[in-house]
Enzyme design. Structure first.
Site, PDB file in Angstrom:
ATOM      1  N   CYS A  96     -30.256  -3.804  51.662  1.00  0.00           N
ATOM      2  CA  CYS A  96     -30.661  -4.786  50.670  1.00  0.00           C
ATOM      3  C   CYS A  96     -31.148  -4.089  49.394  1.00  0.00           C
ATOM      4  O   CYS A  96     -31.895  -3.120  49.454  1.00  0.00           O
ATOM      5  CB  CYS A  96     -31.756  -5.719  51.144  1.00  0.00           C
ATOM      6  N   HIS A 140     -11.522  19.560  79.237  1.00  0.00           N
ATOM      7  CA  HIS A 140     -12.401  18.866  80.188  1.00  0.00           C
ATOM      8  C   HIS A 140     -12.208  17.351  80.126  1.00  0.00           C
ATOM      9  O   HIS A 140     -13.035  16.610  80.647  1.00  0.00           O
ATOM     10  CB  HIS A 140     -13.863  19.244  79.922  1.00  0.00           C
ATOM     11  N   GLU A 184     -17.872  15.144  61.453  1.00  0.00           N
ATOM     12  CA  GLU A 184     -18.062  14.521  60.143  1.00  0.00           C
ATOM     13  C   GLU A 184     -16.721  13.996  59.599  1.00  0.00           C
ATOM     14  O   GLU A 184     -16.661  12.910  59.027  1.00  0.00           O
ATOM     15  CB  GLU A 184     -18.703  15.546  59.181  1.00  0.00           C
ATOM     16  N   ARG A 226     -26.318  -0.823  48.484  1.00  0.00           N
ATOM     17  CA  ARG A 226     -27.323  -0.956  49.542  1.00  0.00           C
ATOM     18  C   ARG A 226     -27.015  -2.112  50.497  1.00  0.00           C
ATOM     19  O   ARG A 226     -27.633  -2.237  51.546  1.00  0.00           O
ATOM     20  CB  ARG A 226     -28.707  -1.178  48.928  1.00  0.00           C
ATOM     21  N   ASN A 270     -36.446  -7.344  51.576  1.00  0.00           N
ATOM     22  CA  ASN A 270     -35.706  -6.294  52.274  1.00  0.00           C
ATOM     23  C   ASN A 270     -36.552  -5.893  53.476  1.00  0.00           C
ATOM     24  O   ASN A 270     -37.755  -5.673  53.337  1.00  0.00           O
ATOM     25  CB  ASN A 270     -35.522  -5.088  51.338  1.00  0.00           C
ATOM     26  N   GLY A 271     -35.942  -5.811  54.658  1.00  0.00           N
ATOM     27  CA  GLY A 271     -36.695  -5.416  55.850  1.00  0.00           C
ATOM     28  C   GLY A 271     -36.616  -6.493  56.911  1.00  0.00           C
ATOM     29  O   GLY A 271     -35.731  -7.351  56.875  1.00  0.00           O
ATOM     30  N   LYS A 302     -16.051  10.072  58.637  1.00  0.00           N
ATOM     31  CA  LYS A 302     -15.567   9.637  57.325  1.00  0.00           C
ATOM     32  C   LYS A 302     -14.367   8.707  57.501  1.00  0.00           C
ATOM     33  O   LYS A 302     -14.246   7.686  56.838  1.00  0.00           O
ATOM     34  CB  LYS A 302     -15.151  10.841  56.447  1.00  0.00           C
ATOM     35  N   GLU A 358     -15.493   5.254  58.989  1.00  0.00           N
ATOM     36  CA  GLU A 358     -16.273   4.351  58.124  1.00  0.00           C
ATOM     37  C   GLU A 358     -15.495   3.898  56.908  1.00  0.00           C
ATOM     38  O   GLU A 358     -15.751   2.825  56.371  1.00  0.00           O
ATOM     39  CB  GLU A 358     -17.640   4.932  57.751  1.00  0.00           C
ATOM     40  N   LYS A 373     -25.891   1.713  52.302  1.00  0.00           N
ATOM     41  CA  LYS A 373     -26.192   3.100  51.992  1.00  0.00           C
ATOM     42  C   LYS A 373     -27.483   3.568  52.647  1.00  0.00           C
ATOM     43  O   LYS A 373     -27.573   4.651  53.188  1.00  0.00           O
ATOM     44  CB  LYS A 373     -26.282   3.253  50.470  1.00  0.00           C
ATOM     45  N   TRP A 400     -27.927  -6.965  52.915  1.00  0.00           N
ATOM     46  CA  TRP A 400     -27.290  -6.442  54.125  1.00  0.00           C
ATOM     47  C   TRP A 400     -27.920  -7.239  55.256  1.00  0.00           C
ATOM     48  O   TRP A 400     -29.112  -7.118  55.533  1.00  0.00           O
ATOM     49  CB  TRP A 400     -27.567  -4.950  54.280  1.00  0.00           C
TER      50      TRP A 400
HETATM   51  O1  M6R Z   1     -29.949   8.638  53.916  1.00  0.00           O
HETATM   52  P1  M6R Z   1     -29.730   9.330  55.229  1.00  0.00           P
HETATM   53  O2  M6R Z   1     -29.171  10.701  55.044  1.00  0.00           O
HETATM   54  O3  M6R Z   1     -30.932   9.331  56.107  1.00  0.00           O
HETATM   55  O4  M6R Z   1     -28.615   8.466  55.958  1.00  0.00           O
HETATM   56  C1  M6R Z   1     -28.174   8.767  57.241  1.00  0.00           C
HETATM   57  C2  M6R Z   1     -26.934   7.999  57.594  1.00  0.00           C
HETATM   58  O5  M6R Z   1     -27.182   6.626  57.539  1.00  0.00           O
HETATM   59  C3  M6R Z   1     -25.761   8.328  56.667  1.00  0.00           C
HETATM   60  O6  M6R Z   1     -25.475   9.691  56.660  1.00  0.00           O
HETATM   61  C4  M6R Z   1     -24.505   7.551  57.080  1.00  0.00           C
HETATM   62  O7  M6R Z   1     -24.054   8.009  58.320  1.00  0.00           O
HETATM   63  C5  M6R Z   1     -23.407   7.631  56.033  1.00  0.00           C
HETATM   64  N1  M6R Z   1     -22.726   6.369  55.969  1.00  0.00           N
HETATM   65  C6  M6R Z   1     -22.389   8.659  56.326  1.00  0.00           C
HETATM   66  O8  M6R Z   1     -21.354   8.702  55.408  1.00  0.00           O
END
Ligand code: M6R
Length: 619
Positions: free
Chosen positions: A2, A512, A489, A27, A106-107, A493, A496, A614, A80
């Protein structure tokens, strides 16, 4: 999660708020809304609001059809969803019975069920499924009893449980916006004859770079001429002022189609900036923000790294570097799991919390747990003024500049740099490495920006590869040692952004079980360690041979001149030669480009992938 904006001043509130929401949309983008305070026909104030499910563009269209009055005070929200589906009714702002007070939030208000039941018993009509609406009704009850909105906010916050940033306006008080924060971000922007509120500084960076940091359980009132902060009981508080050291251009796309692509191409700079000023005149490593004494660091006998998502993978790479250079044992743990397993902690354990945003609720709660167990916490963070560095004993800031694309890119590489710096600093303090060895690694790190430029100059070949995989249902990633987190990673990527099933495996683990997934034509991206004295390179080659033998198509990332890999790779992406521990800084870049391009070709919104936000400020 949010994005929240508040404004009072001399400009069009609608313009300031909507523009602020555009910069905060990363956000959350399930719905958007604004509320303004306007004078009614009889001179009495009224709240006017518009809200709409979906992205900000939907709200803008609505405002085009049903214009808002030109006024200079307002609030806004981009959501969000947590409580309630992402529809028009659940969109913020929410209002009380009399439509006098409007609130954005927010929250999560954890005791909202109770509060709602009590309000409904008293004939309040709540129309949404949100937890937020109770706050609007409670505030309206308070201002109805004759107190001002600031006092109303203080009183209401005392009965709310959970995490919240609330921002409110009152139709009968058209000169003030009042906000409160507990466990959820909010900053104040200080202007001339105008003041701003935002979930982060991006909301108002176009208008001012002077900001105020708010602490836990504080209420802030902004008017045209001032800012007043109190705690929830009304006691005045002096907030900490700071200057934002980046400008609007950092929050613009700069000719790129996506923020993410721009941020990938900013990585050489981001790495260079994160290395700046780290050496003394004698060549020793210095970390200004360390705040832990050499003795405290020498006393450390265990490190636990906590983080989420991409930051967690940075932590996995850090484990290899810290253990290798310092011989201190390191555990890496998802912050969401950490405190629930009753971890063994004491004053000699250093907890390293990695977070780009500095607001991730899982990581914040893990930090709080560690501190109750007397452990020291060091944050690695990209966001000045955010909660995580504020609640930590020490911090190493990365200097990536604002990361707006939801998928982390430059955040990741600069976290790696900070982790390497931490590892080397510990080695220096503990004397586990000679000064010239440390200087040598620093020298290699300083060459990384140029190497990333080289990798980026070959982006077109990666884009072509991505376009060829657009219909792939599954993509697998393999890596070993520090290349294993890179494989994870790369898979994250792709998931997501492209919504493609992707998984990362350690090369040696294939046999395994996961090798059963390999079938004819299955694409496998392999992160090959550089050739060296260890056996890593040869072992990785064996893993590549194993998947090839079962029909996989291999796309190999390997150092330049690696003829053994060139001979067996279906596609080869060459990387400049660097030591194995530093290779993640280069190997991740083609994987970022691959996911970004594939998602673009599929027509996805790369900066705002579905279901994500984010900054994940709920547990
Ligand atoms: O702001 P942060 O680094 O704590 O965020 C952690 C994760 O939420 C963040 O890395 C998330 O996995 C991203 N979408 C990855 O691209």
């Amino acid at each position: 999660m949010c994005g929240i904006v508040g404004y009072v001043g001399h400009r069009s509130a609608q313009d300031v708020v909507v523009e602020g929401l555009r910069r905060l949309e990363y956000r959350g983008y399930d719905s958007a809304g604004v509320a303004l305070v306007a004078a009614g026909p009889d001179g009495a104030g009224r709240v006017e609001w518009r809200k709409r499910a979906g992205k900000l563009a939907n709200l803008e269209k609505l405002i085009g059809e049903e214009p808002l009055p030109e006024v200079t005070i307002g609030i806004g929200h981009t959501r969000w969803a947590t409580h309630g589906a992402p529809n028009d009714v659940n969109a913020h702002p929410h209002l009380g019975n009399r439509r006098r007070v409007a609130v954005v939030h927010n929250g999560i208000i954890e005791n909202f069920d109770d509060l709602r039941a009590r309000l409904e018993d008293d004939d309040h009509q709540l129309s949404s499924e949100t937890d937020t609406e109770v706050a609007a009704h409670l505030l309206e009850l308070q201002v109805g009893s004759g107190v001002d909105l600031t006092t109303a906010m203080q009183r209401v916050c005392q009965v709310l449980e959970g995490a919240f940033t609330l921002v409110a306006v009152d139709a009968e008080d058209p000169d003030r916006v009042v906000a409160a924060r507990r466990n959820s971000p909010l900053v104040v922007g200080v202007g001339e004859g105008e003041n701003f509120l935002g979930s982060d500084v991006a909301a108002f960076i176009e208008h001012t770079r002077e900001a105020l940091e708010l602490g836990q359980d504080q209420v802030v009132t902004i008017t045209r001429d001032g800012v007043a902060v109190t705690d929830f009981h009304g006691a005045p508080v002096t907030p900490k002022a700071y200057h934002v050291d980046w400008d609007l251009s950092a929050a613009e796309k700069d000719g790129h189609d996506w923020f993410m692509r721009k941020e990938i191409f900013e990585q050489p700079h981001a790495v260079a900036d994160s290395l700046l000023g780290r050496r003394t005149r004698t060549g020793a490593l210095q970390l200004d923000e360390m705040r832990l004494s050499d003795q405290e660091l020498r006393d450390i006998d265990k490190i636990i790294i906590i983080a989420a998502g991409t930051s967690f993978y940075a932590g996995m790479v850090a484990k290899y570097a810290i253990e290798h250079w310092t011989r201190i044992p390191v555990e890496v743990e998802l912050s969401s799991e950490f405190r629930y397993r009753d971890p063994i902690l004491d004053y000699s354990t250093l907890v390293v919390a990695i977070s780009q945003s500095g607001e991730t609720a899982d990581t914040l709660q893990a930090i709080r747990h560690a501190r109750t167990q007397r452990s020291k916490v060091l944050a690695i963070c990209n966001t000045n003024g955010s909660t995580i560095p504020r609640e930590s004993d020490a911090v190493i800031y990365t200097h990536a500049g604002p990361e707006i694309g939801v998928a982390s890119t430059k955040g990741f590489v600069t976290q790696l740099v900070a982790c390497y710096l931490l590892a080397l600093y510990l080695a220096q303090v503990k004397g586990t490495r000679y000064g010239d060895e440390i200087a040598d690694v620093l020298h290699q790190l300083e060459a990384i920006p140029a190497h990333i430029e080289t990798v980026l100059s070959r982006a077109e070949a990666v884009y072509e590869l991505a376009r060829a995989h657009v219909d792939e249902p599954t993509v697998l990633f393999l890596g070993r040692h520090a290349g294993y987190p890179v494989a994870l990673e790369g898979a994250l990527k792709l998931k997501e952004l492209a919504y493609i099933h992707a998984e990362g495996f350690a090369g040696g683990e294939l046999k395994h079980g996961p090798i059963a997934l390999i079938d004819t034509g299955q694409p496998v991206l392999c992160v090959v360690p550089p050739r060296g004295r260890d056996q890593l390179h040869g072992k990785m080659l064996s893993a590549i041979q194993e998947v090839r033998a079962r029909g996989a198509r291999t796309i190999c990332l390997a150092e330049e001149g690696d003829t053994a890999v060139a001979a067996i790779a279906d596609t080869l992406i060459e990387l400049p030669r660097v030591p194995v521990l530093l290779q993640p800084l280069l190997a991740v870049v083609p994987l970022q480009l691959f996911a970004c391009e594939l998602a673009t070709v599929k027509g996805h919104d790369v900066d705002q992938p579905r279901n994500l936000a984010k900054s994940v400020t709920v547990e």
